[in-house]
Design a protein around this motif. Structure first.
Motif, PDB file in Angstrom:
ATOM      1  N   ARG A   1       5.836   4.804   0.191  1.00  0.00           N
ATOM      2  CA  ARG A   1       6.527   5.955   0.777  1.00  0.00           C
ATOM      3  C   ARG A   1       7.831   5.511   1.454  1.00  0.00           C
ATOM      4  NH1 ARG A   1       8.561  10.753   0.539  1.00  0.00           N
ATOM      5  NH2 ARG A   1       8.682  11.842   2.542  1.00  0.00           N
ATOM      6  N   ALA A   2       7.801   4.367   2.131  1.00  0.00           N
ATOM      7  CA  ALA A   2       9.016   3.859   2.776  1.00  0.00           C
ATOM      8  C   ALA A   2      10.087   3.569   1.732  1.00  0.00           C
ATOM      9  CB  ALA A   2       8.696   2.603   3.578  1.00  0.00           C
ATOM     10  N   ARG A   3       9.679   2.978   0.601  1.00  0.00           N
ATOM     11  CA  ARG A   3      10.649   2.710  -0.467  1.00  0.00           C
ATOM     12  C   ARG A   3      11.244   4.010  -1.006  1.00  0.00           C
ATOM     13  NH1 ARG A   3       6.658  -1.385  -2.534  1.00  0.00           N
ATOM     14  NH2 ARG A   3       7.455  -3.428  -1.869  1.00  0.00           N
ATOM     15  N   GLU A   4      10.421   5.050  -1.132  1.00  0.00           N
ATOM     16  CA  GLU A   4      10.915   6.329  -1.626  1.00  0.00           C
ATOM     17  C   GLU A   4      11.951   6.913  -0.674  1.00  0.00           C
ATOM     18  OE1 GLU A   4       9.021  10.482  -3.432  1.00  0.00           O
ATOM     19  OE2 GLU A   4       7.869   9.306  -1.981  1.00  0.00           O
ATOM     20  N   ILE A   5      11.669   6.853   0.619  1.00  0.00           N
ATOM     21  CA  ILE A   5      12.608   7.394   1.608  1.00  0.00           C
ATOM     22  C   ILE A   5      13.892   6.569   1.628  1.00  0.00           C
ATOM     23  CG2 ILE A   5      12.973   7.778   4.071  1.00  0.00           C
ATOM     24  CD1 ILE A   5      10.018   8.449   4.311  1.00  0.00           C
ATOM     25  N   LEU A   6      13.770   5.246   1.546  1.00  0.00           N
ATOM     26  CA  LEU A   6      14.958   4.392   1.539  1.00  0.00           C
ATOM     27  C   LEU A   6      15.826   4.667   0.311  1.00  0.00           C
ATOM     28  CD1 LEU A   6      13.338   1.037   2.722  1.00  0.00           C
ATOM     29  CD2 LEU A   6      14.955   2.438   4.009  1.00  0.00           C
ATOM     30  N   GLY A   7      15.185   4.889  -0.849  1.00  0.00           N
ATOM     31  CA  GLY A   7      15.958   5.216  -2.039  1.00  0.00           C
ATOM     32  C   GLY A   7      16.691   6.536  -1.899  1.00  0.00           C
TER      33      GLY A   7
ATOM     34  N   GLY B   1       0.802  -1.213   0.000  1.00  0.00           N
ATOM     35  CA  GLY B   1       0.000   0.000   0.000  1.00  0.00           C
ATOM     36  C   GLY B   1       0.834   1.261   0.000  1.00  0.00           C
ATOM     37  N   PRO B   2       0.182   2.412   0.233  1.00  0.00           N
ATOM     38  CA  PRO B   2       0.875   3.713   0.182  1.00  0.00           C
ATOM     39  C   PRO B   2       2.023   3.823   1.176  1.00  0.00           C
ATOM     40  CG  PRO B   2      -1.505   4.006   0.157  1.00  0.00           C
ATOM     41  CD  PRO B   2      -1.273   2.562   0.450  1.00  0.00           C
ATOM     42  N   GLU B   3       1.867   3.240   2.365  1.00  0.00           N
ATOM     43  CA  GLU B   3       2.949   3.324   3.354  1.00  0.00           C
ATOM     44  C   GLU B   3       4.210   2.641   2.835  1.00  0.00           C
ATOM     45  OE1 GLU B   3       2.280   2.114   7.311  1.00  0.00           O
ATOM     46  OE2 GLU B   3       1.107   3.897   7.829  1.00  0.00           O
TER      47      GLU B   3
ATOM     48  N   PRO C   1       1.423  13.731   5.644  1.00  0.00           N
ATOM     49  CA  PRO C   1       2.204  12.523   5.963  1.00  0.00           C
ATOM     50  C   PRO C   1       1.458  11.256   5.539  1.00  0.00           C
ATOM     51  CG  PRO C   1       2.109  14.012   7.846  1.00  0.00           C
ATOM     52  CD  PRO C   1       1.119  14.532   6.847  1.00  0.00           C
ATOM     53  N   VAL C   2       2.204  10.328   4.972  1.00  0.00           N
ATOM     54  CA  VAL C   2       1.643   9.029   4.585  1.00  0.00           C
ATOM     55  C   VAL C   2       1.876   8.001   5.675  1.00  0.00           C
ATOM     56  CG1 VAL C   2       1.744   7.184   2.864  1.00  0.00           C
ATOM     57  CG2 VAL C   2       2.006   9.574   2.153  1.00  0.00           C
ATOM     58  N   LEU C   3       3.033   8.074   6.315  1.00  0.00           N
ATOM     59  CA  LEU C   3       3.377   7.132   7.373  1.00  0.00           C
ATOM     60  C   LEU C   3       2.752   7.583   8.692  1.00  0.00           C
ATOM     61  CD1 LEU C   3       7.170   6.708   6.524  1.00  0.00           C
ATOM     62  CD2 LEU C   3       5.296   5.173   5.907  1.00  0.00           C
ATOM     63  N   SER C   4       2.552   6.615   9.560  1.00  0.00           N
ATOM     64  CA  SER C   4       1.984   6.917  10.876  1.00  0.00           C
ATOM     65  C   SER C   4       2.601   5.994  11.909  1.00  0.00           C
ATOM     66  CB  SER C   4       0.456   6.736  10.852  1.00  0.00           C
ATOM     67  OG  SER C   4       0.126   5.386  10.537  1.00  0.00           O
ATOM     68  N   GLY C   5       2.410   6.337  13.169  1.00  0.00           N
ATOM     69  CA  GLY C   5       2.879   5.494  14.260  1.00  0.00           C
ATOM     70  C   GLY C   5       4.391   5.323  14.264  1.00  0.00           C
ATOM     71  N   PRO C   6       4.873   4.120  14.642  1.00  0.00           N
ATOM     72  CA  PRO C   6       6.322   3.889  14.699  1.00  0.00           C
ATOM     73  C   PRO C   6       7.025   4.112  13.360  1.00  0.00           C
ATOM     74  CG  PRO C   6       5.132   2.127  15.815  1.00  0.00           C
ATOM     75  CD  PRO C   6       4.099   2.952  15.114  1.00  0.00           C
ATOM     76  N   ALA C   7       6.329   3.825  12.241  1.00  0.00           N
ATOM     77  CA  ALA C   7       6.946   4.030  10.930  1.00  0.00           C
ATOM     78  C   ALA C   7       7.264   5.499  10.705  1.00  0.00           C
ATOM     79  CB  ALA C   7       6.029   3.506   9.828  1.00  0.00           C
ATOM     80  N   ARG C   8       6.326   6.391  11.055  1.00  0.00           N
ATOM     81  CA  ARG C   8       6.568   7.823  10.881  1.00  0.00           C
ATOM     82  C   ARG C   8       7.675   8.293  11.830  1.00  0.00           C
ATOM     83  NH1 ARG C   8       4.281  12.963  12.576  1.00  0.00           N
ATOM     84  NH2 ARG C   8       4.434  14.410  10.830  1.00  0.00           N
ATOM     85  N   GLN C   9       7.696   7.730  13.021  1.00  0.00           N
ATOM     86  CA  GLN C   9       8.744   8.079  13.978  1.00  0.00           C
ATOM     87  C   GLN C   9      10.123   7.711  13.420  1.00  0.00           C
ATOM     88  OE1 GLN C   9       8.700   5.836  17.727  1.00  0.00           O
ATOM     89  NE2 GLN C   9       8.767   7.772  18.830  1.00  0.00           N
ATOM     90  N   SER C  10      10.233   6.524  12.820  1.00  0.00           N
ATOM     91  CA  SER C  10      11.502   6.097  12.224  1.00  0.00           C
ATOM     92  C   SER C  10      11.877   6.989  11.049  1.00  0.00           C
ATOM     93  CB  SER C  10      11.409   4.639  11.763  1.00  0.00           C
ATOM     94  OG  SER C  10      11.168   3.773  12.846  1.00  0.00           O
ATOM     95  N   ALA C  11      10.886   7.337  10.222  1.00  0.00           N
ATOM     96  CA  ALA C  11      11.158   8.163   9.046  1.00  0.00           C
ATOM     97  C   ALA C  11      11.668   9.539   9.453  1.00  0.00           C
ATOM     98  CB  ALA C  11       9.903   8.288   8.190  1.00  0.00           C
ATOM     99  N   LEU C  12      11.047  10.144  10.473  1.00  0.00           N
ATOM    100  CA  LEU C  12      11.476  11.468  10.917  1.00  0.00           C
ATOM    101  C   LEU C  12      12.907  11.431  11.457  1.00  0.00           C
ATOM    102  CD1 LEU C  12       8.210  12.746  12.678  1.00  0.00           C
ATOM    103  CD2 LEU C  12       9.175  13.534  10.497  1.00  0.00           C
TER     104      LEU C  12
END
Length: 698
Positions: free
Chosen positions: A259-265, A254-256, A301-312
């Motif tokens: 978005r995670a793949r985009e940030i990792l790239g 899904g979208p999360e 923001p697309v990510l939420s919870g622990p995922a958004r915390q890690s991304a930030l």
């Protein structure tokens, strides 16, 4: 595996030639140092004196090619000092053959113990034995022996001066180590885009840490772009893993996940830019599209919870790294543990107590270093004795070959033995043919010797067989220059070389140090270190503080080292002709997989450790400290069971975890509450250890 298979495998390794070469300028600089010393000694002294000077310059130059993060001039001077001392000691004992054999054996024993300080010290110490064997035949009096020792030292001084006058990539080894660590992290980020559970090899991080250890003099001269970047890079690793893992980070689809793949790239691109900047020493701009990929999307923001915390957290670390690219000098001494000071590396005078401690630590019959020292000492003495008794000229070729071949493990000893024999035979035949057919004068022999040493420096990374051929030709031309080798046939040298190689191989077969029998201890150490690391991560939630975060860092380093030791032992054991009676290879592999899962979970917990940032102190998680202590005790008990070859029982840890879950309230969905995070991850730790129990019981 059977002996025949093991020997075939190691022989194939010895004959393998890699398409890797040293930088041409490095080889030219080393050969130039030898040429200056050889021609200078030949013009001012005798051919025998030039031979000693050439050997000293060659080996001192070889020391500068070893993988070490100490200053290269220091390595050259240290090698020259050891060579000079061995020459003097050997000559003083040479009038009495029994005494010389005893001194040679003791000196070789000491050189074997030098492996306790690391491969560089072991290799350089081994070369002092070879010089004792060769140069001791050249002087005819004590004053002449002092003269020979002096010109050997001059050879080292010349090589050290050339390193200073002709610098080739100053701090190049440190730059490459840190850049390789950033590149490995970039590769990890890319692999996480497609495999959320991708494995990560921390070897590059361990190498970067080793390269970051500096003497006080190095610390004053270190380039600004090498300071303060290793710590934030290491902090990115758990954050990358936490963001990619669908259990604790972005959703699997899904979208999360997009978005995670985009940030990792984008993270991979920034890390690659960092690697290029560090390697070159010049700022490299980050592409604008990379900044846009890291920014919050226009729709929110697309990510939420622990995922958004890690991304930030990841974006913040990347932004700090990108900023340091534009002004590396501003990464100063005021922001980060790695910038305030440096990892201390003792100077050479300060190495004496370190060396004494290392020898005491290895002064046990089970130590591979002590057993190697005994083997080298015995083989050197036996080889010299046999060489004196046999009707061959220059009997030192047998012990010289044996000492230079032998290493503390089976695979290297046998592969190098085969390569040394082949390379030496080829070098002896070609060089002896040139000497016997062309009869070159001393100046021509000197030029041929310098040419051979240039080839040895160039092929030092190509393979031991190729380098051995060049080095052997070098020695033959030096001995021809000294005047005595024309009467000695190639058959004599080949026979002595074969004898020395046979002695080295036979010594390991008769008095081995099998890594196979050490596997239970290595695995137990890995289990124990993994348990301490995981327990420290859990305990940091129970008592949040700077000290608890340091404890996590220290146990992580121990965990990495234990893993590296186990991997090394497993690789060496896989080619040994013995089999462990209690621990099967499949069990070791399965246990490593289970411990890798434990380490990965501890890494995920590290990504969300509570860190005071000037606000109110984080609240301790109830029961975390108690569970951490149980985790530490259970894994220590499991490690002891592995060492004693007893069944591993970790069922008690599940009972501790179930009791802990009853104490805490049920968490809300996608909660970022520390209590929920640590309880969830602790469950993964228990699962991993249950996998370990199953692996060792199958």
């Amino acid at each position: 595996m059977p002996w025949i298979t093991a020997l075939r495998s190691t022989a194939r390794t010895g004959f393998t030639l890699e398409r890797a070469y040293n930088e041409p300028l490095l080889a030219v600089r080393g050969a130039l140092g030898v040429a200056i010393v050889v021609f200078g000694a030949l013009a001012l002294g005798s051919p025998a004196l030039a031979t000693s000077a050439a050997l000293g310059a060659f080996i001192a130059g070889t020391a500068t090619f070893q993988r070490s993060y100490r200053p290269r001039p220091v390595l050259a001077l240290a090698a020259a000092a050891g060579l000079s001392l061995s020459t003097l000691v050997g000559y003083l004992a040479s009038p009495w053959p029994p005494l010389f054999v005893l001194v040679l054996g003791l000196w070789a024993f000491g050189a074997g113990l030098a492996w306790a300080l690391g491969p560089t010290a072991g290799v350089v110490a081994s070369t002092t034995v070879s010089v004792m064997l060769v140069v001791v035949t050249l002087p005819s009096s004590v004053p002449q022996s002092l003269e020979h020792a002096g010109v050997i030292a001059v050879g080292g001084v010349v090589q050290a001066l050339l390193v200073l006058l002709i610098p080739v990539r100053r701090w190049g080894a440190q730059r490459d180590a840190l850049a390789d660590a950033y590149a490995s992290m970039a590769d990890y980020a890319r692999r996480l885009r497609h495999d959320p559970f991708a494995a990560f090899d921390p070897e590059a991080l361990m190498t970067a840490r080793s390269a970051a250890a500096l003497t006080r003099g190095q610390a004053r001269r270190r380039p600004a772009e090498l300071g303060g970047k290793r710590d934030p890079m290491e902090r990115m690793r758990p954050v990358l893993a936490a963001l990619a893992d669908p259990r604790v980070g972005a959703a699997e689809e899904g979208p999360e996940r997009d978005r995670a793949r985009e940030i990792l790239g984008a993270a991979a691109e920034v890390l690659d830019v960092m690697a290029r900047s560090i390697r070159s020493g010049l700022p490299v701009p980050v592409p604008e599209r990379t900044y846009r990929a890291l920014a919050v999307p226009a729709g929110g923001p697309v990510l939420s919870g622990p995922a958004r915390q890690s991304a930030l957290l990841l974006v913040g670390l990347l932004a700090d790294s990108a900023d340091s690219l534009e002004s590396p000098a501003a990464t100063g001494r005021d922001a980060g543990a790695d910038e305030v000071g440096h990892l201390p590396r003792p100077s050479l005078p300060e190495m004496l107590p370190v060396a004494a401690h290392a020898v005491r630590r290895n002064w046990a019959w089970s130590s591979p270093v002590l057993r190697h020292a005994v083997r080298v000492g015995a083989v050197a003495a036996v080889g010299e004795t046999v060489g004196l008794l046999l009707p061959f000229g220059h009997g030192y070729w047998a012990p010289l070959t044996a000492v230079m071949v032998m290493r503390p493990d089976f695979s290297q000893t046998y592969s190098r033995g085969v390569a040394r024999i082949a390379g030496t035979v080829l070098g002896v035949l070609v060089a002896s043919a040139v000497v016997l057919l062309a009869d070159p004068d001393v100046w021509a022999c000197s030029a041929l010797a310098v040419l051979c040493i240039g080839g040895a420096y160039t092929t030092i990374r190509t393979g031991y067989a190729a380098m051995s051929a060049c080095v052997t030709g070098y020695v033959v031309f030096l001995l021809a220059m000294a005047g005595g080798s024309v009467t000695v046939t190639a058959e004599d040298r080949v026979g002595q070389t074969l004898l020395g190689g046979a002695l080295a191989l036979a010594s390991y077969a008769l008095f081995p140090t099998w890594q196979t029998v050490r596997l239970p201890d290595r695995l137990a150490a890995y289990i124990e270190a993994g348990g301490r690391y995981a327990a420290a991560a859990v305990a940091a939630f129970g008592a949040p503080s700077a000290a608890s975060r340091r404890a996590v860092r220290e146990t992580l380093l121990d965990h990495r080292q234990a893993r590296a030791d186990l991997l090394t032992s497993s690789q060496q054991a896989s080619v040994e002709p013995v089999r462990h009676r209690g621990l099967r290879h499949s069990q070791v592999t399965a246990a490593r997989s289970a411990m890798a899962a434990l380490g990965r979970t501890a890494l995920l917990m590290e990504a969300h450790l509570p860190a005071p940032n000037g606000g109110p102190a984080p609240e301790p998680v109830p029961g975390a400290a108690r569970f951490a202590e149980a985790l530490r005790e259970e894994t220590a008990r499991a490690a002891l069971a592995v060492r004693l070859e007893q069944p591993v029982d970790l069922t008690g840890l599940r009972l501790h975890y179930d009791a802990w879950t009853l104490e805490l309230p049920a968490p809300a969905d996608n909660s970022t509450d520390p209590a929920h995070l640590v309880l969830r991850d602790a469950g993964f730790l228990v699962d991993a250890l249950e996998g370990l129990q199953k692996a060792l019981s199958d």
